[in-house]
Motif scaffolding. Structure first.
Motif, PDB file in Angstrom:
ATOM      1  N   SER A   2       0.832  -1.193   0.000  1.00  0.00           N
ATOM      2  CA  SER A   2       0.000   0.000   0.000  1.00  0.00           C
ATOM      3  C   SER A   2       0.874   1.253   0.000  1.00  0.00           C
ATOM      4  O   SER A   2       2.003   1.235   0.466  1.00  0.00           O
ATOM      5  CB  SER A   2      -0.935   0.008   1.209  1.00  0.00           C
ATOM      6  N   ALA A   3       0.295   2.309  -0.521  1.00  0.00           N
ATOM      7  CA  ALA A   3       1.019   3.576  -0.600  1.00  0.00           C
ATOM      8  C   ALA A   3       1.074   4.220   0.782  1.00  0.00           C
ATOM      9  O   ALA A   3       0.230   3.981   1.638  1.00  0.00           O
ATOM     10  CB  ALA A   3       0.325   4.510  -1.580  1.00  0.00           C
ATOM     11  N   VAL A   4       2.080   5.038   0.984  1.00  0.00           N
ATOM     12  CA  VAL A   4       2.196   5.801   2.212  1.00  0.00           C
ATOM     13  C   VAL A   4       1.746   7.216   1.893  1.00  0.00           C
ATOM     14  O   VAL A   4       2.199   7.821   0.918  1.00  0.00           O
ATOM     15  CB  VAL A   4       3.653   5.795   2.727  1.00  0.00           C
ATOM     16  N   TYR A   5       0.829   7.721   2.718  1.00  0.00           N
ATOM     17  CA  TYR A   5       0.286   9.051   2.483  1.00  0.00           C
ATOM     18  C   TYR A   5       0.739   9.988   3.588  1.00  0.00           C
ATOM     19  O   TYR A   5       0.818   9.600   4.750  1.00  0.00           O
ATOM     20  CB  TYR A   5      -1.242   9.008   2.448  1.00  0.00           C
ATOM     21  N   SER A   6       1.051  11.217   3.193  1.00  0.00           N
ATOM     22  CA  SER A   6       1.378  12.259   4.151  1.00  0.00           C
ATOM     23  C   SER A   6       0.336  13.350   3.972  1.00  0.00           C
ATOM     24  O   SER A   6       0.340  14.059   2.949  1.00  0.00           O
ATOM     25  CB  SER A   6       2.786  12.804   3.888  1.00  0.00           C
ATOM     26  N   VAL A   7      -0.576  13.447   4.938  1.00  0.00           N
ATOM     27  CA  VAL A   7      -1.675  14.406   4.834  1.00  0.00           C
ATOM     28  C   VAL A   7      -1.887  15.112   6.158  1.00  0.00           C
ATOM     29  O   VAL A   7      -1.620  14.572   7.232  1.00  0.00           O
ATOM     30  CB  VAL A   7      -3.000  13.724   4.411  1.00  0.00           C
ATOM     31  N   ASP A   8      -2.372  16.332   6.062  1.00  0.00           N
ATOM     32  CA  ASP A   8      -2.825  17.097   7.221  1.00  0.00           C
ATOM     33  C   ASP A   8      -4.301  17.369   6.999  1.00  0.00           C
ATOM     34  O   ASP A   8      -4.685  17.940   5.970  1.00  0.00           O
ATOM     35  CB  ASP A   8      -2.081  18.426   7.330  1.00  0.00           C
ATOM     36  N   VAL A   9      -5.124  16.934   7.936  1.00  0.00           N
ATOM     37  CA  VAL A   9      -6.563  17.131   7.856  1.00  0.00           C
ATOM     38  C   VAL A   9      -6.952  18.044   9.005  1.00  0.00           C
ATOM     39  O   VAL A   9      -6.815  17.666  10.178  1.00  0.00           O
ATOM     40  CB  VAL A   9      -7.321  15.784   7.952  1.00  0.00           C
ATOM     41  N   ARG A  10      -7.412  19.236   8.673  1.00  0.00           N
ATOM     42  CA  ARG A  10      -7.804  20.217   9.686  1.00  0.00           C
ATOM     43  C   ARG A  10      -9.323  20.265   9.761  1.00  0.00           C
ATOM     44  O   ARG A  10      -9.990  20.440   8.747  1.00  0.00           O
ATOM     45  CB  ARG A  10      -7.237  21.588   9.332  1.00  0.00           C
ATOM     46  N   ILE A  11      -9.833  20.121  10.966  1.00  0.00           N
ATOM     47  CA  ILE A  11     -11.266  20.045  11.191  1.00  0.00           C
ATOM     48  C   ILE A  11     -11.659  21.167  12.137  1.00  0.00           C
ATOM     49  O   ILE A  11     -11.012  21.361  13.177  1.00  0.00           O
ATOM     50  CB  ILE A  11     -11.627  18.679  11.828  1.00  0.00           C
ATOM     51  N   ALA A  12     -12.709  21.903  11.788  1.00  0.00           N
ATOM     52  CA  ALA A  12     -13.213  22.976  12.651  1.00  0.00           C
ATOM     53  C   ALA A  12     -14.736  22.892  12.704  1.00  0.00           C
ATOM     54  O   ALA A  12     -15.393  22.760  11.671  1.00  0.00           O
ATOM     55  CB  ALA A  12     -12.788  24.345  12.119  1.00  0.00           C
ATOM     56  N   ALA A  13     -15.256  22.945  13.921  1.00  0.00           N
ATOM     57  CA  ALA A  13     -16.700  22.882  14.108  1.00  0.00           C
ATOM     58  C   ALA A  13     -17.128  24.006  15.046  1.00  0.00           C
ATOM     59  O   ALA A  13     -16.615  24.103  16.170  1.00  0.00           O
ATOM     60  CB  ALA A  13     -17.105  21.533  14.697  1.00  0.00           C
ATOM     61  N   PRO A  14     -18.055  24.858  14.602  1.00  0.00           N
ATOM     62  CA  PRO A  14     -18.529  25.915  15.495  1.00  0.00           C
ATOM     63  C   PRO A  14     -19.293  25.310  16.675  1.00  0.00           C
ATOM     64  O   PRO A  14     -19.941  24.271  16.544  1.00  0.00           O
ATOM     65  CB  PRO A  14     -19.455  26.745  14.604  1.00  0.00           C
ATOM     66  N   VAL A  15     -19.168  25.956  17.824  1.00  0.00           N
ATOM     67  CA  VAL A  15     -19.932  25.561  19.006  1.00  0.00           C
ATOM     68  C   VAL A  15     -20.755  26.767  19.419  1.00  0.00           C
ATOM     69  O   VAL A  15     -20.215  27.793  19.831  1.00  0.00           O
ATOM     70  CB  VAL A  15     -19.009  25.108  20.165  1.00  0.00           C
ATOM     71  N   ASN A  16     -22.063  26.639  19.291  1.00  0.00           N
ATOM     72  CA  ASN A  16     -22.972  27.725  19.642  1.00  0.00           C
ATOM     73  C   ASN A  16     -23.285  27.693  21.134  1.00  0.00           C
ATOM     74  O   ASN A  16     -23.123  26.669  21.799  1.00  0.00           O
ATOM     75  CB  ASN A  16     -24.262  27.594  18.824  1.00  0.00           C
ATOM     76  N   ASP A  17     -23.752  28.839  21.650  1.00  0.00           N
ATOM     77  CA  ASP A  17     -24.082  28.937  23.073  1.00  0.00           C
ATOM     78  C   ASP A  17     -25.124  27.905  23.493  1.00  0.00           C
ATOM     79  O   ASP A  17     -25.160  27.493  24.652  1.00  0.00           O
ATOM     80  CB  ASP A  17     -24.596  30.347  23.402  1.00  0.00           C
ATOM     81  N   THR A  18     -25.973  27.496  22.568  1.00  0.00           N
ATOM     82  CA  THR A  18     -27.047  26.547  22.880  1.00  0.00           C
ATOM     83  C   THR A  18     -26.594  25.094  22.803  1.00  0.00           C
ATOM     84  O   THR A  18     -27.388  24.193  23.070  1.00  0.00           O
ATOM     85  CB  THR A  18     -28.221  26.749  21.905  1.00  0.00           C
ATOM     86  N   GLU A  19     -25.329  24.856  22.457  1.00  0.00           N
ATOM     87  CA  GLU A  19     -24.837  23.486  22.274  1.00  0.00           C
ATOM     88  C   GLU A  19     -23.925  23.062  23.413  1.00  0.00           C
ATOM     89  O   GLU A  19     -23.240  23.881  24.017  1.00  0.00           O
ATOM     90  CB  GLU A  19     -24.059  23.374  20.958  1.00  0.00           C
ATOM     91  N   VAL A  20     -23.891  21.767  23.654  1.00  0.00           N
ATOM     92  CA  VAL A  20     -22.984  21.186  24.639  1.00  0.00           C
ATOM     93  C   VAL A  20     -21.679  20.853  23.906  1.00  0.00           C
ATOM     94  O   VAL A  20     -21.684  20.084  22.934  1.00  0.00           O
ATOM     95  CB  VAL A  20     -23.604  19.913  25.263  1.00  0.00           C
ATOM     96  N   THR A  21     -20.585  21.442  24.363  1.00  0.00           N
ATOM     97  CA  THR A  21     -19.290  21.274  23.699  1.00  0.00           C
ATOM     98  C   THR A  21     -18.910  19.805  23.548  1.00  0.00           C
ATOM     99  O   THR A  21     -18.440  19.387  22.483  1.00  0.00           O
ATOM    100  CB  THR A  21     -18.195  22.044  24.465  1.00  0.00           C
ATOM    101  N   ASP A  22     -19.121  19.008  24.593  1.00  0.00           N
ATOM    102  CA  ASP A  22     -18.759  17.587  24.519  1.00  0.00           C
ATOM    103  C   ASP A  22     -19.564  16.864  23.450  1.00  0.00           C
ATOM    104  O   ASP A  22     -19.066  15.935  22.819  1.00  0.00           O
ATOM    105  CB  ASP A  22     -18.965  16.899  25.871  1.00  0.00           C
ATOM    106  N   ARG A  23     -20.788  17.285  23.246  1.00  0.00           N
ATOM    107  CA  ARG A  23     -21.616  16.632  22.224  1.00  0.00           C
ATOM    108  C   ARG A  23     -21.091  16.959  20.820  1.00  0.00           C
ATOM    109  O   ARG A  23     -21.064  16.100  19.940  1.00  0.00           O
ATOM    110  CB  ARG A  23     -23.072  17.085  22.373  1.00  0.00           C
ATOM    111  N   VAL A  24     -20.658  18.203  20.617  1.00  0.00           N
ATOM    112  CA  VAL A  24     -20.065  18.581  19.330  1.00  0.00           C
ATOM    113  C   VAL A  24     -18.769  17.805  19.119  1.00  0.00           C
ATOM    114  O   VAL A  24     -18.507  17.297  18.027  1.00  0.00           O
ATOM    115  CB  VAL A  24     -19.834  20.110  19.241  1.00  0.00           C
ATOM    116  N   ALA A  25     -17.968  17.662  20.172  1.00  0.00           N
ATOM    117  CA  ALA A  25     -16.723  16.883  20.069  1.00  0.00           C
ATOM    118  C   ALA A  25     -17.034  15.434  19.706  1.00  0.00           C
ATOM    119  O   ALA A  25     -16.347  14.835  18.874  1.00  0.00           O
ATOM    120  CB  ALA A  25     -15.948  16.956  21.384  1.00  0.00           C
ATOM    121  N   ASP A  26     -18.080  14.875  20.312  1.00  0.00           N
ATOM    122  CA  ASP A  26     -18.476  13.498  19.970  1.00  0.00           C
ATOM    123  C   ASP A  26     -18.880  13.392  18.503  1.00  0.00           C
ATOM    124  O   ASP A  26     -18.568  12.404  17.840  1.00  0.00           O
ATOM    125  CB  ASP A  26     -19.629  13.030  20.857  1.00  0.00           C
TER     126      ASP A  26
END
Length: 138
Positions: A2-26
């Motif tokens: 198999s090939a070897v891949y070198s990647v950077d995956v950046r993930i960003a998710a907004p967290v609104n005041d009405t949301e539970v941060t742990d739930r967004v992380a899940d």
């Protein structure tokens, strides 16, 4: 071999005041099991170096063609980006966001491929299909 891949995956998710941060992380970890989101003002952010868990979901939900289309539509040089519906992620599903962002905001993903190239990595994450079945490109 198999090939070897070198990647950077950046993930960003907004967290609104009405949301539970742990739930967004899940929700982020549901789509990207390798992620360990950290809290920043108004959002969660993570960086991983593989999309294997996400690729498994694309295979499981049989949405490889959709994913390929989204990835190639945003491909520019060594990078591509896409947005995912946060509400679907809460429910353990993959749903690409198109058009206006949802009320809760979307999970934004940017992928930078260092080796070998972005097209090959897209083929790895979401291989081409024939009648919905992945085709061996090697």
């Amino acid at each position: 071999m198999s090939a070897v891949y070198s990647v950077d995956v950046r993930i960003a998710a907004p967290v609104n005041d009405t949301e539970v941060t742990d739930r967004v992380a899940d929700a982020v970890r549901t789509l990207f099991p390798e992620a360990d989101p950290e809290q920043r003002p108004g959002e969660l952010a993570a960086e991983v170096h593989t999309m294997d868990g996400f690729s498994q979901l694309l295979h499981e939900y049989e949405i490889l063609d959709t994913a390929r289309s989204v990835f190639f539509d945003s491909l520019s040089g060594d990078r591509f980006a896409f947005d995912l519906k946060k509400q679907a992620a809460f429910e353990g599903r993959v749903n690409f966001a198109v058009g206006d962002p949802s009320e809760l905001g979307d999970i934004h993903v940017e992928v930078i491929v260092r080796e070998p190239d972005a097209e090959s990595y897209i083929d790895y994450v979401a291989p081409p299909t024939e009648d919905g079945t992945p085709v061996d490109t090697e």
